[in-house]
Design a protein around this motif. Sequence first.
Motif, PDB file in Angstrom:
ATOM      1  N   TYR A 270      -5.341  -4.434  -8.670  1.00  0.00           N
ATOM      2  CA  TYR A 270      -5.965  -4.276  -7.359  1.00  0.00           C
ATOM      3  C   TYR A 270      -6.402  -2.844  -7.068  1.00  0.00           C
ATOM      4  N   LYS A 271      -6.225  -1.932  -8.028  1.00  0.00           N
ATOM      5  CA  LYS A 271      -6.471  -0.515  -7.772  1.00  0.00           C
ATOM      6  C   LYS A 271      -7.839  -0.225  -7.168  1.00  0.00           C
ATOM      7  N   ASP A 272      -8.865  -0.860  -7.688  1.00  0.00           N
ATOM      8  CA  ASP A 272     -10.228  -0.527  -7.272  1.00  0.00           C
ATOM      9  C   ASP A 272     -10.651  -1.221  -5.978  1.00  0.00           C
ATOM     10  N   THR A 273      -9.913  -2.222  -5.556  1.00  0.00           N
ATOM     11  CA  THR A 273     -10.356  -3.036  -4.423  1.00  0.00           C
ATOM     12  C   THR A 273      -9.375  -3.078  -3.261  1.00  0.00           C
ATOM     13  N   PHE A 274      -8.153  -2.585  -3.467  1.00  0.00           N
ATOM     14  CA  PHE A 274      -7.106  -2.822  -2.478  1.00  0.00           C
ATOM     15  C   PHE A 274      -7.437  -2.244  -1.103  1.00  0.00           C
ATOM     16  N   GLY A 275      -7.946  -1.017  -1.055  1.00  0.00           N
ATOM     17  CA  GLY A 275      -8.230  -0.405   0.240  1.00  0.00           C
ATOM     18  C   GLY A 275      -9.172  -1.245   1.082  1.00  0.00           C
ATOM     19  N   GLU A 276     -10.261  -1.694   0.473  1.00  0.00           N
ATOM     20  CA  GLU A 276     -11.230  -2.506   1.208  1.00  0.00           C
ATOM     21  C   GLU A 276     -10.665  -3.880   1.550  1.00  0.00           C
ATOM     22  N   ASP A 277      -9.954  -4.491   0.613  1.00  0.00           N
ATOM     23  CA  ASP A 277      -9.367  -5.806   0.874  1.00  0.00           C
ATOM     24  C   ASP A 277      -8.372  -5.736   2.034  1.00  0.00           C
ATOM     25  N   MET A 278      -7.567  -4.678   2.073  1.00  0.00           N
ATOM     26  CA  MET A 278      -6.598  -4.524   3.155  1.00  0.00           C
ATOM     27  C   MET A 278      -7.299  -4.412   4.502  1.00  0.00           C
ATOM     28  N   LEU A 279      -8.320  -3.581   4.590  1.00  0.00           N
ATOM     29  CA  LEU A 279      -9.024  -3.385   5.849  1.00  0.00           C
ATOM     30  C   LEU A 279      -9.725  -4.662   6.300  1.00  0.00           C
ATOM     31  N   LYS A 280     -10.313  -5.401   5.378  1.00  0.00           N
ATOM     32  CA  LYS A 280     -10.992  -6.648   5.750  1.00  0.00           C
ATOM     33  C   LYS A 280     -10.001  -7.668   6.313  1.00  0.00           C
ATOM     34  N   ARG A 281      -8.807  -7.687   5.766  1.00  0.00           N
ATOM     35  CA  ARG A 281      -7.779  -8.582   6.315  1.00  0.00           C
ATOM     36  C   ARG A 281      -7.413  -8.157   7.741  1.00  0.00           C
ATOM     37  N   ILE A 282      -7.165  -6.871   7.926  1.00  0.00           N
ATOM     38  CA  ILE A 282      -6.708  -6.379   9.226  1.00  0.00           C
ATOM     39  C   ILE A 282      -7.759  -6.622  10.303  1.00  0.00           C
ATOM     40  N   PHE A 283      -9.016  -6.397   9.966  1.00  0.00           N
ATOM     41  CA  PHE A 283     -10.084  -6.483  10.974  1.00  0.00           C
ATOM     42  C   PHE A 283     -10.860  -7.803  10.909  1.00  0.00           C
ATOM     43  N   SER A 284     -10.358  -8.754  10.110  1.00  0.00           N
ATOM     44  CA  SER A 284     -10.964 -10.093  10.028  1.00  0.00           C
ATOM     45  C   SER A 284     -12.459 -10.024   9.711  1.00  0.00           C
ATOM     46  N   VAL A 285     -12.785  -9.181   8.748  1.00  0.00           N
ATOM     47  CA  VAL A 285     -14.196  -9.032   8.350  1.00  0.00           C
ATOM     48  C   VAL A 285     -14.508 -10.019   7.235  1.00  0.00           C
TER      49      VAL A 285
END
Length: 420
Positions: free
Chosen positions: A405-420
């Motif tokens: 998940y190294k390359d994608t985790f930051g964006e995946d986490m934010l999309k979950r939090i903000f329901s994007v």
Amino acid sequence: MPPKKVIIDTDPGVDDMLALLLALSASSEELEVLLVSLCFGNVDVESCLRNVVSLFHVLDLERHWRITNNLAPGFSMLEAKRPIVAVGATNPLEGASLEYDYFHGTDGLQGVHHAAPHFTPTEMWKHLFTPEGTPEVSPMARLPPNFKPSAVPSHKEILRVLRENEPDTVTIVAVGPLSNLALAAAEDPETFLRAHEVVVMGGALEQEGNVTPVAEFNHYACAVSAARIYALTSPSPKSTMPACKELPPYPEVLSKRLKLTAFPLDITNYHLMSAEIFDKVTAQAKARGSPLAEWVRTFVSATFSHMESLYSEQDRKPKHVNISLHDPLCIWYVLTRDGEGWEVTEDVDVRIETEGQWTRGMSIIDKRRKIMEEDLAKPVKRHDRGVWLHKGHGNRVRIARDSQYKDTFGEDMLKRIFSV
């Protein structure tokens, strides 16, 4: 499959807050946060409490905003069951106290309570977190809408949750100093061992430390607690457990070994969130009026600015400034550990230094070269007169080494939090 039950033990600074948001944004089918347990660490416990109460206040505002704007409210876990919030250790078991406020700001969130005071609730319910205040509460008093305050200390709440749930069903995610866990394990080790797994953000093995040349902050902040929790992974806990005048030794015989998975800086330093990704995911939500986006952007943007200032002081000008997602990575592991995305090494003998003048909190592993059969005509078993190597001694820690998940985790986490 039922949701995974978790206790989150935390000292809410910036990445702790992102970890809590990631956990609470999970669906009620994925995760059930039973307890948020607060410990000193990044800042003092009172500041930690203000940050967590503000978090739940903002989530209440966010859900109302989303419903008003015909959006899915998200954070369904808070509808299913309100988490308990409990206040715990205020100081390390031994040694001087050290806070990490020079990075996170004096309030733990880069001054968010002054920069965005409208998101800090006027009612902090502090009286509900003390035994003396609880009986005075009127039945008509306003109570928090989406969490339950506890007047019981964190370590006792941890034990209560473990007793009230079936053995091997509750995971403890510890992303601060391990003082609350050490207090719980000392009071009732067998109940503590009912935990399915303890996931710890802490330590530095091959990486340099972030608070001293050899120590990561959480383990430095209460090295004795870290050493005592790690000792529960050993077939013989007394072989690695430090002396502690504040707590008794564990019993000679315990029913099982603790399953402990550590996330040291060696893995967390490389799971990043860039300013560009953060802005891309949150800008639209903020423009539309999302309270959560405005609040989070206040302290995360300030963190990026602070990091840039640190680099400029050191005459280092990187192209991109990133925030290491130390604590959220532990939550992500719990959400995804049943998949194939993790590289974990089993049974590593990691010991935590508690007495060294310059090495407090250091994670020590045996780096001596192993003598292999191909090196010699006759295999030789290395020995050190039992100082370190001894059958049945030493800790047995699981070390998270890498993830897909190294390359994608930051964006995946934010999309979950903000329901994007």
